[in-house]
Design an enzyme around this catalytic site. Structure first.
Site, PDB file in Angstrom:
ATOM      1  N   ASP A 174     -14.445 -18.750  53.513  1.00 28.58           N
ATOM      2  CA  ASP A 174     -13.252 -18.712  52.665  1.00 28.58           C
ATOM      3  C   ASP A 174     -13.129 -20.055  51.942  1.00 28.58           C
ATOM      4  O   ASP A 174     -13.159 -21.102  52.588  1.00 28.58           O
ATOM      5  CB  ASP A 174     -12.041 -18.468  53.584  1.00 28.58           C
ATOM      6  CG  ASP A 174     -10.735 -18.416  52.827  1.00 28.58           C
ATOM      7  OD1 ASP A 174     -10.776 -18.320  51.582  1.00 28.58           O
ATOM      8  OD2 ASP A 174      -9.678 -18.463  53.487  1.00 28.58           O
ATOM      9  N   ASP A 195      -7.197 -18.121  51.912  1.00 27.74           N
ATOM     10  CA  ASP A 195      -6.325 -16.955  52.045  1.00 27.74           C
ATOM     11  C   ASP A 195      -6.757 -16.110  53.251  1.00 27.74           C
ATOM     12  O   ASP A 195      -6.273 -14.997  53.435  1.00 27.74           O
ATOM     13  CB  ASP A 195      -6.327 -16.117  50.752  1.00 27.74           C
ATOM     14  CG  ASP A 195      -7.728 -15.606  50.410  1.00 27.74           C
ATOM     15  OD1 ASP A 195      -8.698 -15.940  51.138  1.00 27.74           O
ATOM     16  OD2 ASP A 195      -7.856 -14.868  49.415  1.00 27.74           O
ATOM     17  N   ASP A 224     -15.090 -15.508  50.243  1.00 27.56           N
ATOM     18  CA  ASP A 224     -15.181 -15.320  48.791  1.00 27.56           C
ATOM     19  C   ASP A 224     -16.483 -15.920  48.259  1.00 27.56           C
ATOM     20  O   ASP A 224     -17.251 -16.531  49.005  1.00 27.56           O
ATOM     21  CB  ASP A 224     -13.954 -15.923  48.094  1.00 27.56           C
ATOM     22  CG  ASP A 224     -13.665 -17.334  48.579  1.00 27.56           C
ATOM     23  OD1 ASP A 224     -14.607 -18.130  48.591  1.00 27.56           O
ATOM     24  OD2 ASP A 224     -12.520 -17.629  48.980  1.00 27.56           O
ATOM     25  N   ASP A 257     -25.102  -4.780  46.605  1.00 23.84           N
ATOM     26  CA  ASP A 257     -24.942  -3.489  47.261  1.00 23.84           C
ATOM     27  C   ASP A 257     -24.490  -2.511  46.175  1.00 23.84           C
ATOM     28  O   ASP A 257     -23.580  -2.827  45.411  1.00 23.84           O
ATOM     29  CB  ASP A 257     -23.846  -3.610  48.321  1.00 23.84           C
ATOM     30  CG  ASP A 257     -24.076  -2.717  49.510  1.00 23.84           C
ATOM     31  OD1 ASP A 257     -24.366  -1.535  49.281  1.00 23.84           O
ATOM     32  OD2 ASP A 257     -23.947  -3.188  50.648  1.00 23.84           O
ATOM     33  N   ASP A 273     -26.525   2.436  48.757  1.00 22.70           N
ATOM     34  CA  ASP A 273     -25.704   2.988  49.831  1.00 22.70           C
ATOM     35  C   ASP A 273     -25.841   4.509  49.939  1.00 22.70           C
ATOM     36  O   ASP A 273     -25.800   5.213  48.931  1.00 22.70           O
ATOM     37  CB  ASP A 273     -24.234   2.642  49.519  1.00 22.70           C
ATOM     38  CG  ASP A 273     -23.292   3.004  50.642  1.00 22.70           C
ATOM     39  OD1 ASP A 273     -23.396   2.395  51.707  1.00 22.70           O
ATOM     40  OD2 ASP A 273     -22.463   3.914  50.461  1.00 22.70           O
ATOM     41  N   GLU A 275     -30.540   2.974  51.817  1.00 31.22           N
ATOM     42  CA  GLU A 275     -29.887   3.243  53.100  1.00 31.22           C
ATOM     43  C   GLU A 275     -29.643   4.739  53.184  1.00 31.22           C
ATOM     44  O   GLU A 275     -28.903   5.301  52.378  1.00 31.22           O
ATOM     45  CB  GLU A 275     -28.552   2.513  53.200  1.00 31.22           C
ATOM     46  CG  GLU A 275     -27.933   2.654  54.572  1.00 31.22           C
ATOM     47  CD  GLU A 275     -26.513   3.199  54.613  1.00 31.22           C
ATOM     48  OE1 GLU A 275     -25.841   3.015  55.621  1.00 31.22           O
ATOM     49  OE2 GLU A 275     -26.083   3.853  53.637  1.00 31.22           O
ATOM     50  N   HIS A 327     -23.300  -4.231  59.281  1.00 33.78           N
ATOM     51  CA  HIS A 327     -21.832  -4.190  59.309  1.00 33.78           C
ATOM     52  C   HIS A 327     -21.270  -2.864  59.810  1.00 33.78           C
ATOM     53  O   HIS A 327     -20.055  -2.706  59.864  1.00 33.78           O
ATOM     54  CB  HIS A 327     -21.313  -4.470  57.898  1.00 33.78           C
ATOM     55  CG  HIS A 327     -21.745  -3.406  56.921  1.00 33.78           C
ATOM     56  ND1 HIS A 327     -23.067  -3.245  56.549  1.00 33.78           N
ATOM     57  CD2 HIS A 327     -21.063  -2.438  56.296  1.00 33.78           C
ATOM     58  CE1 HIS A 327     -23.158  -2.229  55.719  1.00 33.78           C
ATOM     59  NE2 HIS A 327     -21.955  -1.713  55.556  1.00 33.78           N
ATOM     60  N   ASP A 328     -22.133  -1.911  60.118  1.00 34.04           N
ATOM     61  CA  ASP A 328     -21.653  -0.594  60.558  1.00 34.04           C
ATOM     62  C   ASP A 328     -21.810  -0.374  62.056  1.00 34.04           C
ATOM     63  O   ASP A 328     -21.355   0.653  62.570  1.00 34.04           O
ATOM     64  CB  ASP A 328     -22.442   0.520  59.842  1.00 34.04           C
ATOM     65  CG  ASP A 328     -22.070   0.615  58.382  1.00 34.04           C
ATOM     66  OD1 ASP A 328     -20.923   0.287  58.032  1.00 34.04           O
ATOM     67  OD2 ASP A 328     -22.941   1.014  57.582  1.00 34.04           O
TER      68      ASP A 328
END
Ligand code: NOJ
Length: 549
Positions: free
Chosen positions: A28, A32, A36, A109, A211, A270, A332-333
């Site tokens: 970050d 926040d 980013d 992605d 994806d 993927e 991430h899944d």
């Protein structure tokens, strides 16, 4: 022996190591609590700087496009911009420039199967049956007695059909209801998506992670899927008609044509782990479809030599000549592999041995941010959760938020990720398990990753060599060789041996087998540096990398 690559100069993505960045969680910069692009840029030297860097070759950014974030970016509302949470197009250009300056490739992605329901295309499509965009999505009337067009189930639960009162029809969504499926039979949809591809390639990106590609092809006569009795949720039906139709492959061939105008761009697919034919079905003839396709078998595998052996022996030979395998353990899944493989055993030792496998098996490895310091799945409470899929099945399935917690950089408050409250909580162990602490410790997991990455880069056998499984190894051990001719014409031979058992394993190869030098033991206390094939002893969950003489 299976010939993995014969070329002395394979395409960059064959010898590269990719590092997946989950933008919400990497760094970050504006405090926040959300990562980013400027934050990512400030950490690029960590990934590939002149000194003390990890040493990867490419980054894959999970989606950074504008999105209402129902699926954390996999619901795109504008394909040619950046979500303000992450920055601006200028921030993206700066990131790309800096990455290229450091020799790091950047891939985006690309979410092809669906958009956000907030995308302009969907707004236009739902507005009227006469809209020119109507046929860009999958609309259908219900059947008699108020029944849905078909019995199809969405991957994230519930029916795949939602009634839209404005459009006065049902629309199809294979994932969340906020992610309407595009109609890939419509050439205008494909043309619009190829424009998106050109937009980013013209900006300088090095390729795409694509994806959910096996969902692109569905039977638009909407036949019911047959039931599978005794199963629940998504698996309670055979997904015969709602995915895996040939249009998916045809579309990927079309995409390959589009990117062939751009030298060096890579396409990485993927597809669901259970897509018929497996990942190999998206390599086409080896040179006319995708360059790489994720193989998720290791992600589904327990920590077991037999299972790893099976994955290797199925996957590598199934890929057509010209194609190239991938090696993926975490993303991430899924729950992080340190916890998956570590269940019921010594998680740290297994993560170390897994690192050796990831970086020496044949194919292109994909690291998931934080695995190099052994980041664990976050132990989250329900009120911490953000992902609708994780919430929906909590606590019966592990979900995805636990593997998406912020990167653990140092021992400061919030681990150097942010100075305000992070979007997902950091685990209590982040004050010990972090990049700063591990980079200073030559025995750490981080130092092992770094050493393996360096060896892999220097070794033609490891990054592009032929591969041969050693079949007559003990039941609990996996052994294989990698071999390549070097630029000077000599042959380099490497051997990898991993003991998956919690007990030591002793065995011997026939006399006359090659001796060698142990370059790496995943056990930081292992002493012997010579490899004597007639007297092999591997410690519990120990892996070794040996240069054969
Ligand atoms: C696969 C992505 O990895 C996952 O995060 C996403 O939710 C689905 N595709 C739908 O886009």
């Amino acid at each position: 022996m299976l010939a993995a690559s014969r070329s002395l100069h394979p395409p960059w993505w064959q010898s590269a190591v990719f590092y997946q960045i989950y933008p919400w969680s990497f760094q970050d910069s504006d405090n926040d609590g959300i990562g980013d692009l400027r934050g990512i840029r400030s950490r690029l030297e960590y990934l590939r700087g002149a000194q003390h860097s990890l040493g990867v070759d490419a980054i894959w950014l999970s989606p950074i496009y504008p999105s209402p974030m129902h699926d954390f970016g996999y619901d795109v509302s504008d394909y040619v911009n950046i979500d303000p949470r992450f920055g601006t197009l200028k921030d993206f250009d700066d990131l790309l420039e800096e990455a290229h300056r450091l020799g790091l490739r950047v891939i985006m992605d690309l979410v092809l199967n669906h958009t956000s329901n907030q995308h302009e295309w969907f707004r236009e499509s739902r507005a009227s049956r006469l809209s020119t965009k109507r046929n860009w999505y999958c609309w259908a009337d219900g059947k008699s007695f108020g029944r849905r067009p078909s019995n199809w189930n969405a991957r994230f639960g519930g029916s795949s059909w939602t009634w839209d009162p404005e459009a006065r029809q049902y629309y199809l969504h294979s994932f969340l209801k906020e992610q309407p499926d595009l109609n890939w039979q419509n050439p205008s949809v494909r043309a619009a998506m190829w424009d998106v591809v050109r937009f980013w390639l013209d900006r300088g990106v090095d390729g795409f992670r694509l994806d959910a590609i096996n969902w692109l092809g569905k039977d638009t006569r909407w036949p019911n899927n047959p039931f599978r009795f005794g199963l629940r949720g998504y698996t309670r039906q055979h997904h015969l008609y709602d995915r895996d139709q040939a249009l998916a492959q045809e579309s990927m061939q079309e995409l390959r044509q589009v990117v062939s105008a751009y030298r060096d761009a890579v396409l990485i697919g993927e597809a669901a782990a259970d897509t018929p034919g497996g990942p190999a079905s998206f390599y086409g003839e080896g040179d006319d479809e995708l360059h790489l396709v994720f193989d998720f078998r290791l992600m589904k595998s327990p920590w077991c030599a037999k299972s790893f052996r099976l994955c290797l022996s199925q996957h590598v030979p199934s890929i057509p000549q010209g194609g190239w395998p991938t090696i993926v353990m975490s993303n991430h899944d899924q729950p992080r592999h340190i916890d998956r493989y570590g269940a019921g055993g010594d998680a740290e030792a297994r993560a170390r041995a897994a690192a050796l496998l990831l970086l020496t098996m044949p194919g292109t490895p994909f690291l998931y941010y934080g695995e190099e310091v052994g980041m664990r799945n976050g132990k989250l409470r329900y009120r911490d959760l953000r992902d609708p899929y994780t919430k929906r099945f909590w606590p019966f399935r592990p979900g995805r938020d636990p593997a998406r917690t912020p990167m653990q950089w140092d021992a400061s408050l919030h681990a150097g990720f942010t100075t305000s409250r992070p979007w997902l909580p950091l685990p209590p162990d982040s004050s010990q398990r972090n990049v700063a602490a591990e980079a200073a410790d030559p025995r750490s997991l981080w130092s092992l990753y770094r050493k393996l990455l360096e060896l892999r880069r220097m070794s033609p056998a490891l990054h592009r060599g032929d591969y041969r499984m050693i079949e007559d190894s003990p039941r609990d051990c996996l052994l294989y060789e990698r071999e390549a001719r070097t630029e000077t014409g000599t042959v380099e031979r490497m051997l990898v041996a991993v003991n998956f058992s919690q007990r030591p394993c002793e065995f011997a190869f026939p006399s006359g087998s090659s001796h060698g030098l142990v370059l790496v033991s995943t056990n930081p206390d292992a002493a012997d540096s010579t490899w004597n094939p007639t007297q092999i002893r591997l410690g519990p969950d120990e892996g070794r990398l040996v240069r054969l003489s």
